[in-house]
Design a protein around this motif. Structure first.
Motif, short mmCIF file in Angstrom:
data_model
loop_
_atom_site.label_atom_id
_atom_site.label_comp_id
_atom_site.label_asym_id
_atom_site.label_seq_id
_atom_site.Cartn_x
_atom_site.Cartn_y
_atom_site.Cartn_z
N UNK A 33 1.59 -1.18 1.36
CA UNK A 33 2.98 -1.14 0.90
C UNK A 33 3.64 -2.52 0.92
N UNK A 34 3.26 -3.36 1.90
CA UNK A 34 3.83 -4.72 1.96
C UNK A 34 3.45 -5.49 0.71
N UNK A 35 2.15 -5.45 0.39
CA UNK A 35 1.70 -6.13 -0.83
C UNK A 35 2.43 -5.60 -2.04
N UNK A 36 2.65 -4.28 -2.05
CA UNK A 36 3.33 -3.65 -3.18
C UNK A 36 4.73 -4.21 -3.36
N UNK A 37 5.49 -4.25 -2.26
CA UNK A 37 6.88 -4.71 -2.38
C UNK A 37 6.91 -6.19 -2.74
N UNK A 38 6.02 -6.99 -2.11
CA UNK A 38 5.99 -8.42 -2.40
C UNK A 38 5.62 -8.64 -3.86
N UNK A 39 4.63 -7.86 -4.36
CA UNK A 39 4.17 -8.02 -5.74
C UNK A 39 5.26 -7.67 -6.73
N UNK B 23 11.64 -1.66 2.91
CA UNK B 23 11.00 -0.62 2.11
C UNK B 23 9.52 -0.43 2.41
N UNK B 24 8.86 -1.44 3.00
CA UNK B 24 7.42 -1.30 3.24
C UNK B 24 7.11 -1.05 4.71
N UNK B 25 7.90 -1.62 5.61
CA UNK B 25 7.56 -1.52 7.03
C UNK B 25 8.32 -0.39 7.71
N UNK B 26 9.64 -0.40 7.58
CA UNK B 26 10.46 0.55 8.33
C UNK B 26 10.06 2.02 8.11
N UNK B 27 9.82 2.45 6.84
CA UNK B 27 9.47 3.87 6.68
C UNK B 27 8.19 4.26 7.41
N UNK B 28 7.28 3.29 7.60
CA UNK B 28 6.03 3.61 8.29
C UNK B 28 6.20 3.73 9.80
#
Lengths: 293, 288
Positions: free
Chosen positions: A193-199, A210-215
């Motif tokens: 998800x991190x790569x996704x948001x950064x991309x 959006x990538x870390x907190x929900x996990x």
């Protein structure tokens, strides 16, 4: 049916038996060395700690007799009157207990928020700068290694008596403890998800949001609840150094030998602690499911 | 075969949003619950601040004083060599308290934890009573136990050892019995199938599985008890806490920072040592 166990030739058997003996004696030797070290450590520690079995035997009767003397006298005939006499300070004590719980709550909340903010800076998978991670980690370490009561002692001198030093001491300790646990959760997350948001063009804050907190959120809440449980116990003794809550009355009752007051206050603390234990455990089970505590 | 890869345009996006309203719409029920929960938490927080009568004016003056204190702490200095020796001795006392207290608590808790484990002792009533008893012992803070034991055996580290022992008794009793309950049943059944008694099944089926876990938990608590043993001196139960509280009261800040430094080094050293021992016992398997 013939025996299926094959007989080994003597020479081979002897070799194997020797090997077995060696292995067993090596294990025994290791255990014996370990036991010797343990005994030596116990003797050294007993000498350091002034352990005196004679004194213990002489005085041990005082332990049960202390509990007997703090027991209230309750008889069935006059139960209500006896209870009323035992719990004469109930109104004051429940007030102080509420203070204690609030000290724990406010301190935990401040500490959890601070730990939440800092844990992302202490996670090597989110922050490029090694220095930043290192500095944040050392800061969190100092916050949790110094016992909260020591913080409370210092804060009482700086801020004066009352609940404020207690709240701050718990907040700082909680920041250190939760910051570390949170950072460990963050370092174990899924990177995709991190790569996704950064991309898709997100900046650092959006990536965290959006990538870390929900996990990690449910784990965070579970840890924070566990910490709240621990902090309730911690807040109960804050009064020992003048930092608010029910501890003040407890230490006074113990020092001045108000025996039945000691048992009444202890009972209230134990009831509060156990109730909170059950409450937080129920919530935690609902949050992260029964299997992965 | 046609190539289906192409970038989404705005029409496609609108189409997707229209087709999956559940995914893109706002779930007001869920959001309301979250906002409601946060509001309750915030309200409780404000109620706490009001009820505890937090003096905000003192927050600033106190912070200034804290910065002054911190400045006065540097550099850490025990005063004299003789003083340093007293402090080192007190630190040794603290470690001794933690060590013997942890060990004693574990030894006392071991037999009791059998009673609290559902799969070892059949009686459900006995198990529940033991569990609640252990919870009660655990609910009392180490510092309160220290206060009680100082009354029984007098001031000094011995009271501290007994205090740590008591609170650890409650903790270990619970942890050990949980370890028993999560143990693998098959080896126990194996011992029973070969004709072993109930005692045999515990000795040869259960214990070999759980002993490493128990040892690891004891080592883990040794480290955390070193932290709590550093403060029980505040109520007179021996160790470095007495020195620390005294030096804070007389505002000898350089000595305070020296003592804190000593505590941090000792805790780090024990953390390292118990970590090594735990890995030696259980291998690179994360337990606890």
């Amino acid at each position: 049916m013939p025996a299926v166990v094959s007989e080994l030739p003597d020479a081979q058997l002897r070799h194997l038996m020797d090997h077995y003996e060696d292995a067993v004696s090596a294990k025994r030797r290791r255990t014996a060395i370990g036991a010797a070290i343990l005994v030596a450590a116990i003797v050294a520690a007993a000498w350091m700690g002034e352990v005196d079995p004679a004194k213990f035997a002489d005085n041990f009767w005082r332990f049960p007799s202390y509990f007997i003397s703090i027991m209230p006298t309750l008889s069935l005939g006059t139960l209500w009157a006896d209870l009323a006499e035992w719990l004469w300070g109930l109104k004051r004590w429940t007030g102080l207990l509420l203070d204690t719980l609030l000290i724990a709550y406010v301190g935990t909340l401040i500490g959890a928020i601070a730990g939440f903010v800092l844990c992302f800076l202490a996670s090597a998978n989110l922050v490029r700068s090694r220095t930043m991670v290192f500095v944040t980690r050392r800061f969190l370490e100092i916050c949790r290694t110094v016992p909260e009561l020591v913080f409370a002692l210092v804060f009482v001198l700086a801020f004066g008596l009352g609940p404020l030093p207690g709240v701050l001491a718990i907040a700082i300790h909680t920041t250190g403890a939760l910051g570390k646990l949170f950072a460990e959760v963050v370092e174990n997350i899924d990177d995709e998800p991190i790569d996704g948001v950064v991309a898709s063009g997100g900046n650092w804050v959006e990536m965290v949001r959006f990538a870390v907190v929900p996990q990690v959120l449910s784990n965070f809440v579970s840890y924070a609840l566990l910490r709240f449980e621990i902090n309730v116990r911690g807040a109960a003794v804050m009064g020992f150094v003048g930092a608010g809550g029910i501890g003040q009355d407890l230490i006074e009752a113990v020092r001045k030998f108000y025996y039945t007051d000691v048992s009444a206050i202890l009972m209230l603390i134990i009831i509060a602690v156990i109730t909170i234990d059950y409450g937080t455990e129920a919530v935690r089970h609902r949050l992260i499911g029964r299997e992965s505590r | 075969m046609t190539d289906t890869r192409r970038a989404l345009n705005f029409d496609d996006q609108a189409e997707i949003v229209r087709r999956f309203p559940d995914q893109f719409g706002i779930d007001w029920w869920r959001r309301g619950r979250v906002i409601g929960g946060l509001a309750v938490m915030a309200a409780l927080f404000v109620f706490g601040l009001i009820r505890l009568e937090i003096p905000f004016d003192r927050l600033i003056s106190g912070s200034i004083r804290l910065v002054e204190f911190t400045g006065m702490m540097l550099p850490p200095d025990p005063g004299s060599w003789a003083q340093a020796k007293i402090y080192l001795n007190a630190m040794g006392e603290t470690i001794a308290i933690a060590f013997l207290g942890t060990l004693g608590g574990a030894v006392l808790a071991f037999p009791v934890s059998f009673l609290a484990a559902r799969n070892v002792v059949g009686s459900r009533v006995l198990q529940l009573v033991t569990r609640r008893g252990l919870d009660t012992v655990r609910g009392v803070d180490t510092l309160i136990w220290a206060l009680i034991w100082v009354g029984v055996v007098g001031l000094g580290p011995f009271a501290g050892i007994l205090a740590v022992m008591c609170s650890d008794f409650g903790t270990f009793g619970k942890l050990f019995s949980e370890a028993f309950e999560t143990a693998d049943k098959r080896s126990i059944e194996g011992v029973k199938a070969t004709g072993g008694s109930h005692v045999h099944s515990i000795r040869f089926g259960l214990l070999p599985q759980v002993i490493p876990i128990l040892a690891s938990q004891v080592l883990y608590y040794f480290e955390s008890n070193t932290r709590s043993a550093t403060i029980i001196g505040i109520v007179g139960a021996g160790g470095i806490g007495l020195q620390l509280a005294e030096q804070i009261r007389v505002l000898e800040w350089q000595k305070v920072s020296f003592l804190i430094m000593l505590i941090m080094i000792a805790v780090a050293a024990i953390d390292w040592l118990s970590g090594k021992l735990r890995f030696a016992i259980i291998g690179r398997r994360a337990v606890v």
